[in-house]
Structure formats: structure tokens, C-alpha cells
Scaffold this motif. Structure first.
Motif, PDB file in Angstrom:
ATOM      1  N   LEU A   1       0.062 -14.306   7.808  1.00  0.00           N
ATOM      2  CA  LEU A   1       0.390 -13.439   8.943  1.00  0.00           C
ATOM      3  C   LEU A   1       0.122 -11.981   8.583  1.00  0.00           C
ATOM      4  N   GLN A   2      -0.103 -11.195   9.621  1.00  0.00           N
ATOM      5  CA  GLN A   2      -0.355  -9.766   9.416  1.00  0.00           C
ATOM      6  C   GLN A   2       0.796  -9.103   8.675  1.00  0.00           C
ATOM      7  N   GLY A   3       0.455  -8.313   7.692  1.00  0.00           N
ATOM      8  CA  GLY A   3       1.487  -7.572   6.966  1.00  0.00           C
ATOM      9  C   GLY A   3       2.005  -8.300   5.740  1.00  0.00           C
ATOM     10  N   ALA A   4       1.611  -9.576   5.589  1.00  0.00           N
ATOM     11  CA  ALA A   4       2.094 -10.344   4.437  1.00  0.00           C
ATOM     12  C   ALA A   4       1.499  -9.811   3.134  1.00  0.00           C
ATOM     13  N   GLY A   5       0.351  -9.163   3.262  1.00  0.00           N
ATOM     14  CA  GLY A   5      -0.302  -8.644   2.060  1.00  0.00           C
ATOM     15  C   GLY A   5      -1.616  -9.355   1.771  1.00  0.00           C
ATOM     16  N   LYS A   6      -2.184  -9.966   2.788  1.00  0.00           N
ATOM     17  CA  LYS A   6      -3.389 -10.804   2.606  1.00  0.00           C
ATOM     18  C   LYS A   6      -4.579 -10.022   2.068  1.00  0.00           C
ATOM     19  N   THR A   7      -4.887  -8.908   2.733  1.00  0.00           N
ATOM     20  CA  THR A   7      -6.080  -8.156   2.318  1.00  0.00           C
ATOM     21  C   THR A   7      -5.912  -7.593   0.904  1.00  0.00           C
ATOM     22  N   THR A   8      -4.760  -7.025   0.646  1.00  0.00           N
ATOM     23  CA  THR A   8      -4.471  -6.524  -0.702  1.00  0.00           C
ATOM     24  C   THR A   8      -4.597  -7.648  -1.727  1.00  0.00           C
TER      25      THR A   8
ATOM     26  N   GLN B   1     -10.650  -1.760   5.341  1.00  0.00           N
ATOM     27  CA  GLN B   1      -9.625  -1.891   4.279  1.00  0.00           C
ATOM     28  C   GLN B   1     -10.137  -2.773   3.137  1.00  0.00           C
TER      29      GLN B   1
ATOM     30  N   THR C   1       3.943 -12.743  -2.015  1.00  0.00           N
ATOM     31  CA  THR C   1       3.831 -11.304  -2.301  1.00  0.00           C
ATOM     32  C   THR C   1       5.188 -10.617  -2.266  1.00  0.00           C
ATOM     33  N   LYS C   2       5.186  -9.402  -2.750  1.00  0.00           N
ATOM     34  CA  LYS C   2       6.334  -8.485  -2.670  1.00  0.00           C
ATOM     35  C   LYS C   2       7.572  -9.017  -3.394  1.00  0.00           C
TER      36      LYS C   2
ATOM     37  N   ASP D   1       8.444  -8.046  -6.107  1.00  0.00           N
ATOM     38  CA  ASP D   1       9.054  -6.866  -6.728  1.00  0.00           C
ATOM     39  C   ASP D   1      10.177  -6.275  -5.872  1.00  0.00           C
TER      40      ASP D   1
ATOM     41  N   GLY E   1       2.775 -11.694  -6.089  1.00  0.00           N
ATOM     42  CA  GLY E   1       2.479 -10.267  -6.036  1.00  0.00           C
ATOM     43  C   GLY E   1       3.693  -9.501  -6.523  1.00  0.00           C
ATOM     44  N   MET E   2       3.467  -8.619  -7.491  1.00  0.00           N
ATOM     45  CA  MET E   2       4.584  -7.901  -8.115  1.00  0.00           C
ATOM     46  C   MET E   2       4.540  -6.400  -7.863  1.00  0.00           C
ATOM     47  N   GLY E   3       3.738  -5.967  -6.887  1.00  0.00           N
ATOM     48  CA  GLY E   3       3.658  -4.540  -6.591  1.00  0.00           C
ATOM     49  C   GLY E   3       2.439  -4.257  -5.745  1.00  0.00           C
ATOM     50  N   GLU E   4       2.324  -3.009  -5.295  1.00  0.00           N
ATOM     51  CA  GLU E   4       1.219  -2.650  -4.409  1.00  0.00           C
ATOM     52  C   GLU E   4      -0.100  -2.482  -5.159  1.00  0.00           C
TER      53      GLU E   4
HETATM   54  P1  GDP Z   1      -2.266  -7.967   5.558  1.00  0.00           P
HETATM   55  O1  GDP Z   1      -1.973  -7.451   6.928  1.00  0.00           O
HETATM   56  O2  GDP Z   1      -1.626  -9.297   5.315  1.00  0.00           O
HETATM   57  O3  GDP Z   1      -3.698  -7.934   5.189  1.00  0.00           O
HETATM   58  O4  GDP Z   1      -1.466  -7.006   4.556  1.00  0.00           O
HETATM   59  P2  GDP Z   1      -1.943  -5.820   3.622  1.00  0.00           P
HETATM   60  O5  GDP Z   1      -2.784  -6.303   2.516  1.00  0.00           O
HETATM   61  O6  GDP Z   1      -2.490  -4.718   4.467  1.00  0.00           O
HETATM   62  O7  GDP Z   1      -0.543  -5.384   2.994  1.00  0.00           O
HETATM   63  C1  GDP Z   1       0.540  -4.934   3.755  1.00  0.00           C
HETATM   64  C2  GDP Z   1       1.410  -4.014   2.891  1.00  0.00           C
HETATM   65  O8  GDP Z   1       2.045  -4.769   1.874  1.00  0.00           O
HETATM   66  C3  GDP Z   1       0.603  -2.933   2.182  1.00  0.00           C
HETATM   67  O9  GDP Z   1       1.325  -1.730   2.226  1.00  0.00           O
HETATM   68  C4  GDP Z   1       0.520  -3.445   0.745  1.00  0.00           C
HETATM   69  O10 GDP Z   1       0.382  -2.412  -0.204  1.00  0.00           O
HETATM   70  C5  GDP Z   1       1.833  -4.153   0.614  1.00  0.00           C
HETATM   71  N1  GDP Z   1       1.840  -5.197  -0.435  1.00  0.00           N
HETATM   72  C6  GDP Z   1       1.008  -6.248  -0.591  1.00  0.00           C
HETATM   73  N2  GDP Z   1       1.357  -7.002  -1.656  1.00  0.00           N
HETATM   74  C7  GDP Z   1       2.439  -6.412  -2.212  1.00  0.00           C
HETATM   75  C8  GDP Z   1       3.282  -6.716  -3.342  1.00  0.00           C
HETATM   76  O11 GDP Z   1       3.123  -7.704  -4.068  1.00  0.00           O
HETATM   77  N3  GDP Z   1       4.317  -5.850  -3.569  1.00  0.00           N
HETATM   78  C9  GDP Z   1       4.538  -4.747  -2.790  1.00  0.00           C
HETATM   79  N4  GDP Z   1       5.571  -3.977  -3.088  1.00  0.00           N
HETATM   80  N5  GDP Z   1       3.783  -4.451  -1.729  1.00  0.00           N
HETATM   81  C10 GDP Z   1       2.736  -5.260  -1.435  1.00  0.00           C
END
Ligand code: GDP
Length: 296
Positions: free
Chosen positions: A109-116, A147, A248-249, A251, A274-277
């Protein structure tokens, strides 16, 4: 830190148990009531907690344990074994194809951290000697392609994109041809995320799944969303049968309910966390180390 509250409560419960010397069934039951409360407060799925407690009790109240010289230690060992079991026993790795490129589809889902996480995974694989290719398959979110390109640059991994007009399944197919031509042995496909699970999202994932038959389908989940993440995992797994989860997240998650429930609910392993940004903050998930972290 993940499992903060849980670790403190369980360690407290077990220090009482250890201090007792001899134990009887009543002591074990009292301790298990505390463990149960602590797990529920950590937002672990109710049924998972129930099954967990009954498995521990069954093993802990036998004569062999209660009459041993250190029954408290025995009970702790059983809890640790069962926590490890709950999270999948051993580390689950990526299944690489014998015939490259290995195709990894990333969903979530959006915001989960997929792209990162796509970028983090590319970086990790590159460190292991692979030559990954990132694929911009999220054509709906305006900034998603850009991104991924930024992330690709940061981790020095090429990004394949066909803009936002082509269908994601076609982008995925083309990216594999591109990888074959350019010697990329892993293709990591970023797919569209929505705010909620909806039929369009699932249909598109199914289409990519059927179109390129990925070797790995990894679901990216935000651990901070606890049982919601577990429900998302269940739904995705029912539709596209995932191979594993990246949580993810961690941390920022002090409770850890998702980490402790996902395997038992979906029967699919957590492969990475995922342990951080930062783009180097992705780690392999080790159930035994996580269990040790909880029990100190
Ligand atoms: P997407 O919408 O799923 O593609 O999500 P994004 O990759 O844009 O990430 C959404 C937010 O979550 C961004 O601000 C990332 O930096 C943050 N993020 C992703 N993974 C982690 C993680 O493991 N830890 C923390 N603290 N933030 C994370």
C-alpha cells in the motif's frame, strides 16, 4: 526500538519465575497469564496469542521441566523456542532463479515504504555481487517514477522506465528483455500502491504476476500499522500468493505485533526488515535473533 514494552514485561515475568527455584503448574499458569497480557498489549493477533500460550503450557507443565533443577530457565527456553517458531524458525532468503534475471515484484500500500525498499533491496543485492535493475511500474502516483529514479541514482543502480502511458505489465515485460540485454541478473519491479486495497490494484498486480511470472513476490508492510498490516498481508496473499514480506519502519515500532503475527496468520515468512529511512537500513530477518531480543 521494537519489542520494547514486550521485552520489559517478559523479562520481569521470567525473573520472578527464575527466582522461585521449584515450580508447579500454578506458577507456570500465572506466568503464562502475564505473557498473554504482554503479547496482547504488543498488538499480537488474538488467535496467535492463544495458540502460542497453549503450546508453551503444554510443553512447560511436564514433569521433566518442573522437576528439573532450573525449571524457570526451562520455561524461558520453551518460550524462546516458540517465539522463534512463531516468526518462522530460520532466515528466509530470496529465491534466485537459475536462469537470470531473477524477477522480483514488489507490492504494497502507498506509504508502506515500497519505493524506498526497492532501492534498499537493490543496494543490498549489489553488495552481494548482483547487478540489479530497478523498474518503475507505479505509473499512477505523480512523483513515483521520479522518486525511483532518485533512489536509483543514490544506490547507483539503473532504473528502467517507460513513462506513465504504458501498462505496467508491458513495462515489466520490456524490463526483463532490457535486463537480459544489459546483463542485469535481478529485476526489481516497483508496482502501484493505493491508500486502500481495491479491485483495480489487485487486478493490476494479478496482470503483472501472470504476465511475467515473478520468482519472488514481496509484500512491503508498515510494521507501525500493527494488525492492519497483518490483514493487508492476508488479503494480498489470497490474491497474488506472495513469497514473503518486507516489514518496514521497525525502528519506530515499539510494540512488534505485526512481526510476531504475520507468519502465523499468512504462513509466509518475513524476509527483510526496514530499520530506518536511509538506503542501507534494510536487514535480513532472523527469527532467533528477534526472539533473543525479546527475552534479553
Ligand atoms: P511507498 O509509498 O510505499 O512507495 O513509500 P515510500 O518509499 O515513499 O516511503 C514512505 C515513507 O516511509 C518515506 O518517508 C520513507 O523514508 C519512510 N520509510 C520507508 N522505510 C522506512 C523504514 O524502514 N524506517 C523508517 N523510519 N522510515 C521508512
Amino acid at each position: 526500538m521494537i519489542f520494547e514494552g514486550l521485552a520489559e514485561k517478559l523479562q520481569n515475568t521470567f525473573s520472578k519465575l527464575k527466582g522461585k527455584g521449584k515450580l508447579d503448574e500454578k506458577d507456570v499458569n500465572a506466568a503464562m497469564r502475564e505473557v498473554k497480557m504482554a503479547l496482547l498489549e504488543a498488538d499480537v493477533n488474538f488467535k496467535v496469542v492463544k495458540d502460542f500460550i497453549s503450546r508453551v503450557k503444554e510443553r512447560a507443565v511436564g514433569d521433566e521441566v518442573l522437576e528439573s533443577l532450573t525449571p524457570g530457565q526451562h520455561v524461558i527456553k520453551i518460550v524462546k523456542d516458540e517465539l522463534t517458531h512463531l516468526m518462522g524458525e530460520t532466515q528466509s532468503k530470496i529465491n534466485f532463479s537459475n536462469k537470470p534475471p531473477t524477477v522480483i515484484m514488489m507490492a504494497g500500500l502507498q506509504g508502506a515504504g515500497k519505493t524506498t525498499t526497492c532501492g534498499k533491496l537493490a543496494k543490498l543485492l549489489k553488495k552481494e555481487g548482483k547487478r540489479p535493475l530497478l523498474v518503475a511500474g507505479d505509473i499512477y502516483r505523480p512523483a513515483a517514477i521520479n522518486q525511483l529514479e532518485v533512489v536509483g541514482k543514490q544506490v547507483e543502480v539503473p532504473v528502467f522506465s517507460m513513462g506513465d502511458k504504458e501498462k505496467p505489465v508491458n513495462i515489466a515485460k520490456e524490463s526483463i528483455l532490457h535486463a537480459e540485454k544489459h546483463g542485469n541478473d535481478v529485476v526489481i519491479i516497483d508496482t502501484a500502491g493505493r491508500l486502500h486495497i481495491d479491485a483495480n490494484l489487485m487486478d493490476e498486480l494479478k496482470e503483472i504476476d501472470q504476465g511475467v511470472n515473478p520468482h519472488e513476490k514481496l509484500l512491503v508492510l508498515d510494521s507501525m500499522t500493527g494488525q492492519d498490516a497483518v490483514n493487508v498481508a492476508k488479503e494480498f496473499n489470497e490474491t497474488i500468493e506472495i513469497n514473503g514480506v518486507i516489514l518496514t519502519k521497525l525502528d519506530g515500532d515499539t510494540r512488534g505485533g505485526a512481526a510476531l503475527s504475520i507468519r502465523a496468520v499468512t504462513d509466509k515468512p518475513i524476509k527483510f526488515v526496514g530499520m530506518g529511512e536511509k538506503l542501507d537500513e534494510l536487514e535480513a530477518f532472523h527469527p532467533d535473533r528477534m526472539a533473543s531480543r525479546i527475552l534479553g
